[in-house]
Design a protein around this motif. Structure first.
Motif, mmCIF file in Angstrom:
data_model
loop_
_atom_site.group_PDB
_atom_site.id
_atom_site.type_symbol
_atom_site.label_atom_id
_atom_site.label_comp_id
_atom_site.label_asym_id
_atom_site.label_seq_id
_atom_site.Cartn_x
_atom_site.Cartn_y
_atom_site.Cartn_z
ATOM 1 N N PRO A 113 0.843 -1.199 0.000
ATOM 2 C CA PRO A 113 0.000 0.000 0.000
ATOM 3 C C PRO A 113 0.876 1.245 0.000
ATOM 4 O O PRO A 113 1.895 1.308 0.672
ATOM 5 C CB PRO A 113 -0.803 -0.108 1.300
ATOM 6 C CG PRO A 113 -0.082 -1.090 2.136
ATOM 7 C CD PRO A 113 0.714 -1.963 1.212
ATOM 8 N N GLN A 114 0.445 2.191 -0.824
ATOM 9 C CA GLN A 114 1.179 3.449 -0.912
ATOM 10 C C GLN A 114 0.855 4.285 0.320
ATOM 11 O O GLN A 114 -0.289 4.329 0.762
ATOM 12 C CB GLN A 114 0.767 4.230 -2.176
ATOM 13 C CG GLN A 114 1.111 3.515 -3.460
ATOM 14 C CD GLN A 114 2.617 3.427 -3.648
ATOM 15 O OE1 GLN A 114 3.343 4.333 -3.250
ATOM 16 N NE2 GLN A 114 3.083 2.349 -4.241
ATOM 17 N N PRO A 115 1.858 4.945 0.872
ATOM 18 C CA PRO A 115 1.553 5.789 2.014
ATOM 19 C C PRO A 115 0.667 6.954 1.567
ATOM 20 O O PRO A 115 0.768 7.422 0.443
ATOM 21 C CB PRO A 115 2.919 6.279 2.482
ATOM 22 C CG PRO A 115 3.827 6.096 1.320
ATOM 23 C CD PRO A 115 3.242 4.969 0.509
ATOM 24 N N GLU A 116 -0.233 7.325 2.449
ATOM 25 C CA GLU A 116 -1.121 8.432 2.094
ATOM 26 C C GLU A 116 -0.290 9.681 1.929
ATOM 27 O O GLU A 116 0.606 9.943 2.723
ATOM 28 C CB GLU A 116 -2.166 8.617 3.194
ATOM 29 C CG GLU A 116 -3.150 7.468 3.241
ATOM 30 C CD GLU A 116 -4.316 7.777 4.146
ATOM 31 O OE1 GLU A 116 -4.632 8.961 4.352
ATOM 32 O OE2 GLU A 116 -4.902 6.823 4.643
#
Length: 146
Positions: A113-116
């Protein structure tokens, strides 16, 4: 097999044999050494005494005339030859089998998951304009003299 000089029966003629005999003679001068004579009467005079101890020690340091024959290591029996292996017969052909299906491709790993993203900083609000005091000061200077 009895080895002349190996008083302590360890298979080696050495200082331990001389020490063993000294302890026996010192502690038990009346000891019946008839059982030791065959093994410990190294100078073959029919008794076991300090002369045998000296003979062992002189033989160890190599003084001529006091040679000690070390026991021969016990011979190992000849190993029996291994039997000749029988000739192998030709291997039987394996029955043909259906071709193996291709393995299914491994599932692709899930992407990490890409960091926000960090929120964009808000622009600083513009400061409110300063009150226009200068006009008031100008008015006072022009109208009043102080």
């Amino acid at each position: 097999m009895v080895v002349k000089g190996d008083s302590n029966k360890d298979g080696i003629i050495g200082t331990l044999d001389a020490t063993y005999l000294m302890e026996l003679l010192k502690n038990n001068p009346e000891i019946d050494i008839s059982s030791l004579i065959e093994r410990s009467d190294i100078n073959r005079d029919g008794t076991v005494n300090i002369n045998d101890i000296q003979h062992i020690l002189k033989g160890i340091v190599g003084i001529e005339g006091f040679e000690i024959l070390q026991p021969e290591p016990e011979s190992q029996p000849e190993p029996e030859p291994e039997p000749e292996p029988e000739p192998e017969s030709a291997p039987e052909p394996e029955p043909e089998s259906a071709p193996e299906p291709e393995p299914e491709p491994a599932p692709e790993p899930e992407p990490e998951p890409q960091p926000e993203p960090e929120p964009e900083p808000q622009p600083e609000p513009e400061p409110e304009p300063a009150p226009e005091y200068w006009r008031f000061e100008l008015y006072l200077k022009t109208h009043f003299s102080y």
